[in-house]
Design an enzyme around this catalytic site. Structure first.
Site, short mmCIF file in Angstrom:
data_model
loop_
_atom_site.label_atom_id
_atom_site.label_comp_id
_atom_site.label_asym_id
_atom_site.label_seq_id
_atom_site.Cartn_x
_atom_site.Cartn_y
_atom_site.Cartn_z
N GLU A 147 -15.29 -18.77 25.55
CA GLU A 147 -15.63 -19.96 25.48
C GLU A 147 -14.31 -19.81 26.87
O GLU A 147 -13.44 -19.97 26.95
CB GLU A 147 -14.61 -21.38 24.54
N CYS A 155 -10.74 -26.91 31.06
CA CYS A 155 -11.88 -26.30 31.71
C CYS A 155 -12.70 -26.77 32.13
O CYS A 155 -14.23 -26.07 33.33
CB CYS A 155 -12.70 -25.28 30.76
P1 NDP Z 1 -6.44 -15.65 30.19
O1 NDP Z 1 -8.15 -15.50 30.03
O2 NDP Z 1 -6.15 -15.33 30.94
O3 NDP Z 1 -5.75 -15.45 28.62
C1 NDP Z 1 -6.98 -15.93 27.55
C2 NDP Z 1 -6.24 -14.92 26.39
O4 NDP Z 1 -6.62 -13.80 26.88
C3 NDP Z 1 -4.59 -14.92 26.43
O5 NDP Z 1 -4.07 -14.99 25.30
C4 NDP Z 1 -4.06 -13.41 27.46
O6 NDP Z 1 -3.44 -12.79 26.81
C5 NDP Z 1 -5.48 -12.44 26.78
N1 NDP Z 1 -5.92 -11.74 26.92
C6 NDP Z 1 -5.81 -11.31 28.88
N2 NDP Z 1 -6.14 -10.29 28.70
C7 NDP Z 1 -6.79 -9.90 27.68
C8 NDP Z 1 -7.20 -8.57 26.63
N3 NDP Z 1 -7.47 -7.28 28.19
N4 NDP Z 1 -8.12 -8.02 26.68
C9 NDP Z 1 -7.74 -9.41 24.99
N5 NDP Z 1 -6.86 -11.16 26.03
C10 NDP Z 1 -6.29 -10.92 26.51
O7 NDP Z 1 -6.88 -17.75 30.30
P2 NDP Z 1 -5.31 -17.94 30.65
O8 NDP Z 1 -4.51 -18.37 29.29
O9 NDP Z 1 -4.98 -18.23 32.15
O10 NDP Z 1 -6.83 -19.73 30.60
C11 NDP Z 1 -6.89 -20.64 31.12
C12 NDP Z 1 -8.44 -20.00 31.25
O11 NDP Z 1 -9.39 -20.52 30.19
C13 NDP Z 1 -9.96 -21.07 32.01
O12 NDP Z 1 -10.21 -20.30 32.98
C14 NDP Z 1 -10.13 -22.05 31.69
O13 NDP Z 1 -11.44 -22.02 32.06
C15 NDP Z 1 -10.64 -20.95 30.26
N6 NDP Z 1 -10.68 -21.75 29.23
C16 NDP Z 1 -12.00 -22.32 28.59
C17 NDP Z 1 -12.72 -23.52 27.69
C18 NDP Z 1 -13.53 -23.66 27.67
O14 NDP Z 1 -13.90 -24.41 25.94
N7 NDP Z 1 -15.01 -22.65 27.97
C19 NDP Z 1 -11.05 -24.32 26.70
C20 NDP Z 1 -10.06 -23.41 28.03
C21 NDP Z 1 -9.48 -22.99 28.54
P3 NDP Z 1 -1.54 -13.34 28.01
O15 NDP Z 1 -1.43 -14.94 28.04
O16 NDP Z 1 -0.93 -12.97 27.30
O17 NDP Z 1 -2.32 -12.92 29.11
#
Ligand code: NDP
Length: 479
Positions: A248, A282
Site C-alpha cells: 500500500e 496517503c
Molecule cells: P517509508 O516508505 O519511508 O517507510 C515505511 C516503512 O518501511 C518504515 O517502517 C520504514 O522504516 C521501512 N523501510 C525503509 N526502508 C526499508 C527497506 N529498505 N526495507 C524494508 N523496510 C524499509 O514511508 P513513511 O514511513 O515515510 O510513510 C509515508 C508513506 O506511506 C507515504 O508515501 C504514504 O503515502 C504511504 N502510506 C500509504 C498508505 C496506503 O494505504 N496506501 C497509508 C499510509 C501511508 P524507517 O521508518 O526506519 O525508515
C-alpha cells in the site's frame, strides 16, 4: 523510558546493544529510547515466529476470534490511557486524529475477529462425476508487517490483525519515527491472549532492520505500507524469494468539484480532505480540479476555509493538525511550493512555516503540471488547484498521475458522479465526499504506482492465505 524488542512475547534487549531516541515532532523532546535492531535480532524474531505459526494456526477460528475481540475490548476500555498521549507526542497527531485512530482500531480488531470465522473455501465442478474438487484457504505462516509513521496505530492494526485472524504469525517492523505505539500495540494483543510466539516487534531503521526482515528466508509474505520508492524495493526483494507482498503505497489523489456544487460546502469538504493530519494521509486530496465556471467562487471559499483552520495546542480539540514528522518533510513541502511559484503558479494562501514543523494550510493555483508539486507526493498541508473545462477534462486531469489510490467527486448529479467513478483510474472513488475515507471492510489499495493488492475485511484475509486445491476420487483404485 528505554524499551527492548518484543520477541516471542518477551522483552528482549537487542543483540546490537544499541538504542535510539524517539523525538516528539511538536516539542522536539525525547520521549523514549527504543532498541535498534539489526539482522541477528530479526533472525531471532523470525525464528520465534516460525515456532508460533503452527500453534496459532491450529487454534480453532473461535479461539482466534476471541483473542482479537478481547484486544478490541481492551482498546475500547483503555485506548485513551494506552495510546492517546503517545499518538499526540510520537506522531504529532492532533487529539481528534488520535481519537479517530483509537476508535478505528476497535473497529478494525472487531472486523478482523469476524474474518477468523470466514475463511471460506469452495467446491467446483469436475467432468468426472466420481471426483470432487475443493479449495481450502490456509494461513501462509509468518507475515512481515512493515508500517509507516502517519497513522501508527490504526494502520498497524489493519496490517497485523487480518493476517493474525487468518492464522498467521507476525513480525512487526514499525517506522523508526513511531516505534512506541507498535510496542504498546503488541503488549495489548499479548494481554488479550495471543500466544507469545505469534507476535514480535523489531524496532529500528529501514536499512538495518526492515531490509533484513524483507530478505529473511523464514518470511512467507510481506504486508508493507509506505512510500512507493521503498515499496518497490520491498516488492523486488519479495519477488527474489518468490513470495507475495501486499503493497500500500503513495498517492496524489484528485477531488473533482463540479459546476452544480455549492462552493462553500465543497470548500469545507475539500479542506478536510487535504488538511487532516496536515496532509500526511496517503489518500489526501492534494489535487483539486474545479470546473472553470466555478473557479473564482470556489477559490474564494477555499481561501476563507483555510484561513479559519485553527492550529493551536495538539491537545485542544479545535486544532485541526500539527507538525510534520521531521524537518526533512517540511523542507520537501516548502521546496515543492517555492519551485511551483517560481515557475509561474499563484499562491492562493499559506506557503510558510507557522511554527516549528507546522506549515500553514497552503493552496497553489495552476502549478505547471510537470513539476513535483503536481506529480509527486507532498505529504504535507498543500494542495494544487486547477481549472477544468468540463467533466471530461476534469476526469482527464485526475488521471494525469502516476498514482491511483483514491479520488473524490463533488456533485449532486449522480450520473456525472458515476461517470467519474467509472473512468478515474484509482483504487477508490467517493462521490459527495473527500478522498480520505476509511471502512474496515473496504478494499483499500491502489492502481498504478499506488500499490499491489488490497487490504480490509475479506480482501486482507485473501491476501494472507494460500489457496489449495484438494480433490478426491470416489472410484476404487482411482488415479
Ligand atoms: P517509508 O516508505 O519511508 O517507510 C515505511 C516503512 O518501511 C518504515 O517502517 C520504514 O522504516 C521501512 N523501510 C525503509 N526502508 C526499508 C527497506 N529498505 N526495507 C524494508 N523496510 C524499509 O514511508 P513513511 O514511513 O515515510 O510513510 C509515508 C508513506 O506511506 C507515504 O508515501 C504514504 O503515502 C504511504 N502510506 C500509504 C498508505 C496506503 O494505504 N496506501 C497509508 C499510509 C501511508 P524507517 O521508518 O526506519 O525508515
Amino acid at each position: 523510558m528505554q524499551r527492548d524488542l518484543i520477541i516471542g512475547g518477551e522483552d528482549v534487549p537487542p543483540l546490537t546493544g544499541d538504542y535510539f531516541d524517539v523525538v516528539a515532532p511538536e516539542s522536539g523532546r525525547v520521549i523514549g529510547r527504543v532498541a535498534r535492531a539489526g539482522a541477528l535480532d530479526v533472525d531471532a524474531a523470525v525464528n520465534k515466529a516460525r515456532e508460533g505459526a503452527v500453534a496459532w494456526a491450529s487454534l480453532a477460528p473461535a479461539a482466534r476470534e476471541k483473542v482479537l475481540l478481547a484486544a478490541a475490548d481492551i482498546v475500547a476500555e483503555q485506548g485513551e490511557a494506552l495510546f492517546l498521549n503517545n499518538l499526540i507526542d510520537e506522531s504529532g497527531s492532533a487529539i481528534t486524529k488520535a481519537r479517530f485512530e483509537i476508535a478505528y482500531t476497535v473497529d478494525l480488531l472487531r472486523t478482523a475477529a469476524g474474518e477468523a470465522r470466514r475463511l471460506y473455501g469452495e467446491t467446483f465442478p469436475n467432468d468426472n462425476p466420481q471426483r470432487i474438487s475443493m479449495v481450502f484457504r490456509e494461513p501462509m505462516g509468518v507475515v512481515a508487517v512493515i508500517s509507516p509513521y502517519n497513522a501508527p496505530l490504526s494502520l498497524l492494526t489493519k496490517m497485523a490483525a487480518f493476517p493474525l485472524a487468518a492464522g498467521n504469525s507476525v513480525v512487526i517492523k514499525p517506522s523508526e519515527e513511531t516505534p512506541i505505539t507498535a510496542l504498546t500495540f503488541a503488549g495489548l494483543l499479548l494481554e488479550a491472549g495471543l500466544p507469545p510466539a505469534a507476535i514480535s516487534v523489531v524496532t529500528g531503521f529501514g536499512s538495518e532492520c526492515g531490509g533484513p526482515l524483507t530478505a529473511h528466508p523464514g518470511i512467507d509474505c510481506v504486508a508493507f505500507t509506505g512510500s512507493t520508492q521503498t515499496g518497490i524495493a520491498v516488492g523486488i526483494e519479495s519477488v527474489k524469494h518468490l513470495r507475495p507482498a501486499q503493497l500500500e503505497l503513495g498517492g496524489k489523489s484528485a477531488v473533482l468539484v463540479l459546476r452544480d456544487t455549492d462552493p462553500e460546502a465543497a470548500a469545507a469538504i475539500v479542506a478536510q480532505g487535504i488538511f487532516t493530519h496536515g496532509g500526511q494521509i496517503c489518500m489526501a486530496n492534494s489535487r483539486i480540479v474545479v470546473e472553470r465556471c466555478l473557479l473564482d467562487e470556489f477559490s474564494a471559499a477555499l481561501k476563507s476555509a483555510c484561513e479559519k483552520i485553527y492550529l493551536g495546542d495538539l491537545r485542544d480539540e479545535r486544532t485541526q493538525y500539527g507538525p510534520l514528522i521531521n524537518q526533512r518533510a517540511v523542507e520537501k513541502v516548502l521546496a515543492q511550493v517555492e519551485q511551483a511559484i517560481a515557475a509561474g503558479a499563484t499562491l492562493l494562501t499559506g506557503g510558510k512555516v507557522l511554527r516549528g514543523l507546522t506549515i500553514e494550510p497552503t493552496i497553489v493555483l495552476e502549478p505547471d503540471r510537470s513539476l513535483p508539486l503536481w506529480r509527486e507526493e507532498s505529504f504535507g498541508p498543500v494542495a494544487s488547484l486547477v481549472a477544468a473545462d468540463d467533466l471530461d477534462d476534469a476526469i482527464a486531469i485526475a488521471n494525469d498521475s502516476e498514482y491511483g489510490l483514491s479520488a473524490a467527486v463533488l456533485t449532486r448529479n449522480i450520473q456525472w458522479g458515476m461517470r467519474a467513478a467509472r473512468e478515474i483510474k484509482s483504487g477508490s472513488v467517493h462521490i459527495g465526499m473527500h478522498s480520505f475515507q476509511s471502512n474496515a471492510l473496504a478494499p483499500i489499495g491502489g492502481y498504478k504506482r499506488s500499490g499491489l493488492g488490497r487490504s480490509g475485511g475479506r480482501y486482507s484475509t485473501e491476501e494472507f492465505t494460500e489457496v489449495k486445491w484438494v480433490s478426491v476420487s470416489l472410484e476404487a483404485g482411482g488415479r
